[in-house]
Design an enzyme around this catalytic site. Sequence first.
Site, short mmCIF file in Angstrom:
data_model
loop_
_atom_site.label_atom_id
_atom_site.label_comp_id
_atom_site.label_asym_id
_atom_site.label_seq_id
_atom_site.Cartn_x
_atom_site.Cartn_y
_atom_site.Cartn_z
N ARG A 1 25.37 -29.34 56.71
CA ARG A 1 26.57 -30.18 56.78
C ARG A 1 27.11 -30.25 58.20
O ARG A 1 26.80 -29.40 59.05
CB ARG A 1 27.64 -29.70 55.81
CG ARG A 1 27.96 -28.22 55.86
CD ARG A 1 28.94 -27.86 54.75
NE ARG A 1 29.45 -26.51 54.94
CZ ARG A 1 30.43 -25.97 54.24
NH1 ARG A 1 31.03 -26.68 53.30
NH2 ARG A 1 30.83 -24.73 54.45
N ARG B 1 28.22 -23.87 37.30
CA ARG B 1 29.51 -24.56 37.26
C ARG B 1 29.56 -25.77 38.20
O ARG B 1 30.49 -25.94 38.94
CB ARG B 1 30.62 -23.57 37.59
CG ARG B 1 30.85 -22.57 36.47
CD ARG B 1 31.81 -21.49 36.87
NE ARG B 1 31.26 -20.66 37.92
CZ ARG B 1 31.94 -20.22 38.96
NH1 ARG B 1 33.19 -20.53 39.11
NH2 ARG B 1 31.36 -19.46 39.87
N ASP C 1 36.18 -16.07 47.07
CA ASP C 1 36.99 -17.04 47.79
C ASP C 1 38.24 -16.32 48.29
O ASP C 1 38.55 -15.21 47.86
CB ASP C 1 37.37 -18.21 46.86
CG ASP C 1 36.32 -19.32 46.89
OD1 ASP C 1 35.66 -19.49 47.93
OD2 ASP C 1 36.17 -20.00 45.87
N ARG D 1 32.47 -34.84 36.96
CA ARG D 1 33.67 -35.44 36.36
C ARG D 1 33.41 -36.87 35.97
O ARG D 1 32.82 -37.61 36.75
CB ARG D 1 34.75 -35.57 37.42
CG ARG D 1 35.35 -34.37 37.80
CD ARG D 1 36.74 -34.62 38.34
NE ARG D 1 37.10 -33.32 38.80
CZ ARG D 1 37.19 -33.02 40.06
NH1 ARG D 1 37.05 -33.94 40.98
NH2 ARG D 1 37.46 -31.81 40.40
N GLU E 1 26.05 -26.96 60.58
CA GLU E 1 25.84 -25.68 59.91
C GLU E 1 24.38 -25.57 59.48
O GLU E 1 23.92 -26.37 58.66
CB GLU E 1 26.75 -25.66 58.68
CG GLU E 1 27.32 -24.31 58.35
CD GLU E 1 28.35 -24.42 57.23
OE1 GLU E 1 29.50 -24.79 57.52
OE2 GLU E 1 27.99 -24.14 56.08
N ARG F 1 22.25 -14.45 52.80
CA ARG F 1 21.88 -15.65 53.56
C ARG F 1 22.80 -15.69 54.76
O ARG F 1 23.98 -15.29 54.69
CB ARG F 1 22.10 -16.92 52.73
CG ARG F 1 21.02 -17.20 51.76
CD ARG F 1 19.66 -17.44 52.37
NE ARG F 1 19.50 -18.79 52.89
CZ ARG F 1 18.50 -19.15 53.69
NH1 ARG F 1 17.60 -18.26 54.09
NH2 ARG F 1 18.40 -20.40 54.09
N TYR G 1 30.53 -12.76 46.36
CA TYR G 1 31.11 -13.94 46.99
C TYR G 1 32.54 -14.14 46.48
O TYR G 1 32.75 -14.54 45.35
CB TYR G 1 30.28 -15.22 46.76
CG TYR G 1 30.92 -16.34 47.52
CD1 TYR G 1 30.62 -16.55 48.86
CD2 TYR G 1 31.93 -17.11 46.95
CE1 TYR G 1 31.28 -17.52 49.60
CE2 TYR G 1 32.61 -18.08 47.68
CZ TYR G 1 32.26 -18.28 49.01
OH TYR G 1 32.93 -19.22 49.75
P1 FAD Z 1 35.43 -10.77 56.20
O1 FAD Z 1 36.22 -11.96 56.55
O2 FAD Z 1 33.97 -10.84 56.41
O3 FAD Z 1 36.01 -9.54 57.02
C1 FAD Z 1 35.29 -8.35 57.19
C2 FAD Z 1 35.53 -7.86 58.60
O4 FAD Z 1 34.94 -6.57 58.74
C3 FAD Z 1 34.88 -8.76 59.64
O5 FAD Z 1 35.84 -9.18 60.57
C4 FAD Z 1 33.83 -7.85 60.28
O6 FAD Z 1 33.68 -8.08 61.68
C5 FAD Z 1 34.41 -6.47 60.03
N1 FAD Z 1 33.39 -5.42 60.04
C6 FAD Z 1 32.24 -5.41 59.33
N2 FAD Z 1 31.54 -4.30 59.62
C7 FAD Z 1 32.27 -3.60 60.52
C8 FAD Z 1 32.06 -2.39 61.22
N3 FAD Z 1 30.95 -1.67 61.06
N4 FAD Z 1 33.02 -1.98 62.08
C9 FAD Z 1 34.14 -2.70 62.28
N5 FAD Z 1 34.38 -3.87 61.66
C10 FAD Z 1 33.45 -4.31 60.79
N6 FAD Z 1 36.85 -19.14 50.75
C11 FAD Z 1 37.72 -20.06 50.25
O7 FAD Z 1 38.67 -19.68 49.53
N7 FAD Z 1 37.59 -21.39 50.56
C12 FAD Z 1 36.59 -21.85 51.36
O8 FAD Z 1 36.50 -23.07 51.60
C13 FAD Z 1 35.64 -20.91 51.88
N8 FAD Z 1 34.62 -21.33 52.65
C14 FAD Z 1 33.73 -20.41 53.14
C15 FAD Z 1 32.70 -20.86 53.97
C16 FAD Z 1 31.78 -19.95 54.48
C17 FAD Z 1 30.67 -20.45 55.35
C18 FAD Z 1 31.89 -18.57 54.14
C19 FAD Z 1 30.88 -17.59 54.66
C20 FAD Z 1 32.92 -18.13 53.35
C21 FAD Z 1 33.85 -19.03 52.84
N9 FAD Z 1 34.93 -18.61 52.05
C22 FAD Z 1 35.82 -19.54 51.54
C23 FAD Z 1 35.12 -17.18 51.71
C24 FAD Z 1 36.06 -16.45 52.70
O9 FAD Z 1 35.50 -16.50 53.98
C25 FAD Z 1 36.20 -15.00 52.22
O10 FAD Z 1 36.82 -14.97 50.97
C26 FAD Z 1 37.02 -14.09 53.15
O11 FAD Z 1 36.88 -14.38 54.49
C27 FAD Z 1 36.58 -12.66 52.89
O12 FAD Z 1 37.42 -11.74 53.56
P2 FAD Z 1 36.95 -10.24 53.77
O13 FAD Z 1 38.05 -9.54 54.47
O14 FAD Z 1 36.46 -9.70 52.50
O15 FAD Z 1 35.63 -10.35 54.69
#
Ligand code: FAD
Length: 368
Positions: A281, A171, A351, A175, A301, A250, A349
């Site tokens: 970046r 995807r 968002d 444009r 990064e 990764r 993955y």
């Molecule tokens: P997480 O935010 O990873 O939360 C999981 C939590 O669990 C963490 O705090 C971790 O410490 C905790 N945890 C894990 N294991 C344990 C354990 N054993 N004991 C206690 N705690 C634990 N999304 C967008 O919409 N727009 C963007 O521009 C965008 N950019 C991104 C850029 C990067 C570099 C990355 C990596 C992601 C990006 N995302 C973006 C995606 C976004 O970060 C995620 O959708 C979101 O943060 C996921 O939330 P989550 O709660 O699933 O996971």
Amino acid sequence: MNYDYLVVGAGLFGSTFAYEAAKRGKRIKVIDKRNHIGGNIYTENIEGINVHKYGAHIFHTNNKEIWDYVNQFAEFNRYTNSPIANYKGEVYNLPFNMNTFNKLWGVLTPDEAIAKITEQKEHAHVDTPQNLEEQAISLVGTDIYKKLIKGYTEKQWGRKATELPAFIIKRLPVRFTYDNNYFNDRYQGIPIGGYTQIIKKMLSNDLIDVELGTDFFLKKEEYMRTFPKIIYTGMIDQFFDYKLGTLEYRSLKFETSVLDVENYQGNAVVNYTDSETPFTRIIEHKHFEFGKQPKTVVTREYPANWEKGDEPYYPMNDQKNNELFKKYSELAEGLDNIIFGGRLGNYKYYDMHQVIGAAWSLIAKEFK
Ligand code: FAD
């Protein structure tokens, strides 16, 4: 206190679940091994600038309900993601659009751009793309592939483009208009004041207790015994002690510095698309909120291989890993009182808007 749920992970998934469950009168304990809430959307204030500690985060969605939902926790600005690509000092607009094509080839009209891409595709003889290189050439031709995709993607994934599956760039945003807006979604922005406030508000209900710096695995048996239900948002293979094998990710290394200049690069996101520059970046955080502070904060990064103990940022959703994940999900289905969620629990993955949607689905299931 007698809790109804233990939520492992104070990221967006765990916090949305906790917020919604507490609204329904449930008592929740949230733990996180990090010493802050928010997971990867955590922002911290440095020099008056909200720094996206775990990489640039731009909220975007087509779903009005989700947009209205996040807007109750923070006011969003009108930020539009328009990254710049720097290829050996040549600067191009992203996503690939008429501005990019004009700079590359001097073309002025969509027809001229389409003709140029078609000519390059035909010259490359790609009928059915078998790998990422062929897929990219079949979408945008050889010039864009060589200057703007190859180096960046190979750095990002640590593999040659010819060894990467084609689906990674199914995807690619291309444009034939002069529109530098990266996303097609109807709603987009950055919360004024950063993302952490959203999570803080979500977790502010008196029925929620938060314990930071607490790793689930240090007391796994006790938690499993004492909590009626656990929402687990950590790595699913770690939960099962990697007994079927290790899922691959990764990782990234972030190098952040405060600079004594007002404006370092003139844009929030500049991608370095050659293969020699080791980082992918540079983020200049103040531009997400149109900041005018006297100093600036920039983050380089660097993509990195992931090994146990590193931060798992991107799941490697190739066939081998997806099959392994499927086996772990089957084990997970056999457990009554544990629900796996979020990007690590679901090995997917997501968002941010998708994470909120997934947490809502779980709430609907739990409280039907
Ligand atoms: P997480 O935010 O990873 O939360 C999981 C939590 O669990 C963490 O705090 C971790 O410490 C905790 N945890 C894990 N294991 C344990 C354990 N054993 N004991 C206690 N705690 C634990 N999304 C967008 O919409 N727009 C963007 O521009 C965008 N950019 C991104 C850029 C990067 C570099 C990355 C990596 C992601 C990006 N995302 C973006 C995606 C976004 O970060 C995620 O959708 C979101 O943060 C996921 O939330 P989550 O709660 O699933 O996971």
